[in-house]
Write a protein that holds these residues in place. Structure first.
Motif, mmCIF file in Angstrom:
data_model
loop_
_atom_site.group_PDB
_atom_site.id
_atom_site.type_symbol
_atom_site.label_atom_id
_atom_site.label_comp_id
_atom_site.label_asym_id
_atom_site.label_seq_id
_atom_site.Cartn_x
_atom_site.Cartn_y
_atom_site.Cartn_z
ATOM 1 N N SER A 7 5.006 1.077 -4.921
ATOM 2 C CA SER A 7 5.079 0.103 -5.546
ATOM 3 C C SER A 7 6.404 0.273 -6.457
ATOM 4 N N SER A 8 7.079 -0.994 -7.118
ATOM 5 C CA SER A 8 8.329 -0.857 -7.832
ATOM 6 C C SER A 8 7.821 -0.653 -9.292
ATOM 7 N N PRO A 35 2.554 -11.706 -10.590
ATOM 8 C CA PRO A 35 3.669 -12.522 -10.611
ATOM 9 C C PRO A 35 3.794 -13.662 -11.645
ATOM 10 N N GLU A 45 7.451 -17.343 -5.588
ATOM 11 C CA GLU A 45 8.482 -16.258 -4.889
ATOM 12 C C GLU A 45 8.028 -14.751 -5.284
ATOM 13 N N ARG A 46 7.580 -14.707 -6.517
ATOM 14 C CA ARG A 46 6.995 -13.321 -6.910
ATOM 15 C C ARG A 46 5.818 -13.051 -6.242
ATOM 16 N N SER A 49 6.088 -11.773 -2.819
ATOM 17 C CA SER A 49 6.531 -10.288 -2.828
ATOM 18 C C SER A 49 5.532 -9.262 -3.327
ATOM 19 N N PHE A 50 4.587 -9.884 -4.322
ATOM 20 C CA PHE A 50 3.466 -9.052 -4.740
ATOM 21 C C PHE A 50 2.524 -8.731 -3.808
ATOM 22 N N ARG A 52 3.020 -8.831 -0.398
ATOM 23 C CA ARG A 52 3.398 -7.909 0.484
ATOM 24 C C ARG A 52 3.565 -6.328 0.297
ATOM 25 N N GLU A 53 3.869 -6.166 -1.233
ATOM 26 C CA GLU A 53 3.835 -4.824 -1.602
ATOM 27 C C GLU A 53 2.299 -4.518 -1.773
ATOM 28 N N SER A 56 0.576 -3.670 1.903
ATOM 29 C CA SER A 56 1.833 -3.344 2.710
ATOM 30 C C SER A 56 1.439 -3.075 4.179
ATOM 31 N N TRP A 63 -0.793 -11.986 3.935
ATOM 32 C CA TRP A 63 -0.004 -12.544 3.110
ATOM 33 C C TRP A 63 0.021 -14.004 2.528
ATOM 34 N N ALA A 67 -1.193 -14.958 -1.462
ATOM 35 C CA ALA A 67 -0.314 -15.377 -2.252
ATOM 36 C C ALA A 67 -0.619 -16.761 -3.421
#
Length: 249
Positions: A7-8, A35, A45-46, A49-50, A52-53, A56, A63, A67
């Protein structure tokens, strides 16, 4: 515990409308930020990305339907004062020796500890120089609750107040893994940090039902709080775990 997936790290949080002074912090690996954003386009958009992370190892079949669900959660949280929200997922499998610089990932079936983490920003009508006064008032108010443990903290960014609350819930057979009545113990740590730039207070809340790993989860919030800053940090963030907060089990 180790992160259940990559994770980021979140390094900055501010209100969606941009009218609240910013604050910065470093979230440990394993926290997956929901997000939250000001517009539907940004949330969409977030959200993609969320998921997919978070998932994973998944693909579009997971996904695509996931989302919109997390986008809707972000929409519900948008007007609550929450500026940052994340899920923490950590493997509880026994660590195996790994080559230096590498982390061994485990299957979720081997055990997962979970926690929820939010940062809310509330107006407190104080001047920047009055952070001690605000923290003292918060401490006095929270100390009136006999079921909570409120203590004063001196963080690198200034004074704060931590409040720990444990709750036990009765679960019916339909809600328990065993199919029998049981009890669920949960823990919440809430830390109030007045802005030295005034007139707001940041409220960091970590909640978990993974009480077998309370010490490690408490340590995660301890690490986050040591990095809180109300001025843009310069230089590199440290990845070393700081000293634990007072009262850590």
């Amino acid at each position: 515990m180790i992160p259940a997936a990559d994770s980021s790290n979140a390094q900055h949080v501010s209100a969606a409308d941009g009218n609240i002074p910013p604050l910065w912090f470093l979230a440990p690996e394993g926290f997956f930020a929901l997000p939250l954003a000001a517009t539907p386009g940004e949330r969409s958009e977030r959200a993609f990305s969320f998921v997919r992370e978070l998932y994973s190892r998944g693909d579009e079949s997971i996904w695509e339907p996931a989302a919109p669900y997390y986008m809707a959660i972000a929409e519900l949280m948008r007007d609550t004062g929450v500026s940052y929200a994340a899920m923490g997922l950590f493997s509880t499998a026994e660590d195996s020796e790994a080559p230096e610089g590498q982390v061994i990932r485990h299957e979720p079936a081997e055990g997962i500890a979970q926690c929820a983490f939010t940062v809310a920003i509330a107006p407190t009508s104080h001047k920047g120089s009055d952070t001690d006064v605000v923290a003292q008032g918060i401490l006095a108010m929270l100390s009136n609750d006999p079921y909570s443990n409120a203590i004063w903290l001196d963080l690198p960014c200034g004074p704060a107040v931590s409040c720990i609350t444990l709750r036990e819930y009765d679960l019916g057979p339909e809600a328990s893994a065993s199919g029998e009545k049981t009890k669920l113990l949960t823990g919440q740590i809430q830390v109030h940090v007045p802005f030295p730039t005034g007139p707001y207070t940041a409220i960091f809340t970590l909640y978990t039902a993974s009480m077998d790993h309370w010490t490690e989860i408490y340590g995660l919030l301890s690490a986050v709080l040591q990095t809180v800053s109300f001025v843009e940090p310069t230089g590199e963030w440290t990845e070393e775990r700081p000293e634990a907060l007072p009262g850590e089990a």
